[in-house]
Scaffold this motif. Structure first.
Motif, PDB file in Angstrom:
ATOM      1  N   GLU A  66       1.151   4.116  -3.019  1.00 29.56           N
ATOM      2  CA  GLU A  66       0.962   5.543  -2.728  1.00 29.56           C
ATOM      3  C   GLU A  66       2.155   6.365  -3.209  1.00 29.56           C
ATOM      4  N   ARG A  67       3.379   5.873  -2.953  1.00 31.11           N
ATOM      5  CA  ARG A  67       4.570   6.586  -3.433  1.00 31.11           C
ATOM      6  C   ARG A  67       4.605   6.638  -4.959  1.00 31.11           C
ATOM      7  N   GLU A  74       0.829  -1.210   0.000  1.00 29.81           N
ATOM      8  CA  GLU A  74       0.000   0.000   0.000  1.00 29.81           C
ATOM      9  C   GLU A  74       0.859   1.254   0.000  1.00 29.81           C
ATOM     10  N   ALA A  75       1.900   1.270   0.819  1.00 31.68           N
ATOM     11  CA  ALA A  75       2.798   2.421   0.877  1.00 31.68           C
ATOM     12  C   ALA A  75       3.517   2.626  -0.452  1.00 31.68           C
ATOM     13  N   GLU A 114       2.066   6.561  -6.994  1.00 34.09           N
ATOM     14  CA  GLU A 114       1.036   7.488  -7.492  1.00 34.09           C
ATOM     15  C   GLU A 114       1.542   8.921  -7.486  1.00 34.09           C
ATOM     16  N   ILE A 115       2.408   9.234  -6.521  1.00 29.19           N
ATOM     17  CA  ILE A 115       3.005  10.563  -6.462  1.00 29.19           C
ATOM     18  C   ILE A 115       4.150  10.681  -7.466  1.00 29.19           C
TER      19      ILE A 115
END
Length: 120
Positions: free
Chosen positions: A100-101, A96-97, A103-104
């Motif tokens: 998220e990274r 998940e982390a 996606e940025i």
């Protein structure tokens, strides 16, 4: 935690019990598990060696090849879960982390839906 045998934590505990019953813990070091994971991932890759993209997309239509794919996926996942267990890594939280990274790091280019670059 869930008693569903398909729950990752339940599978991790089952793998740990399997290894403990056979006294394999001394061999389940991070280095050994990472090496075993690499070997199993290579065995998965071997199934696709020399395949065209089209052939690789149809691999699950051949019962023998599909069986081999499922076995190697199971081996990869088993070693990954054991590796995470030994190091105290929550694989779902790590994934998940990472998503998220990414996606940025890799925003959608110009709102066109095209990828800005490869995952990493």
């Amino acid at each position: 935690m869930s008693d569903d045998p398909r729950d990752l934590d339940a599978l991790r505990r089952r793998l740990a019990a399997f290894a403990a019953a056979r006294h394999w813990q001394p061999y389940h070091t991070p280095k050994n598990l990472a090496a075993a994971l690499s070997v199993e991932a290579s065995e998965l890759l071997e199934i696709f060696q020399w395949s065209t993209p089209e052939q690789s997309a149809r691999v699950m239509t051949d019962p023998d090849a599909a069986h081999r794919v499922r076995d190697e996926v199971a081996d990869v996942l088993a070693y990954l879960l054991q590796f995470c267990d030994v190091l105290g890594v929550d694989p779902l939280a790590a994934l998940e982390a990472k998503i998220e990274r990414n996606e940025i790091r890799f925003p959608v280019a110009g709102g066109t839906g095209e990828a800005a670059g490869p995952e990493g």
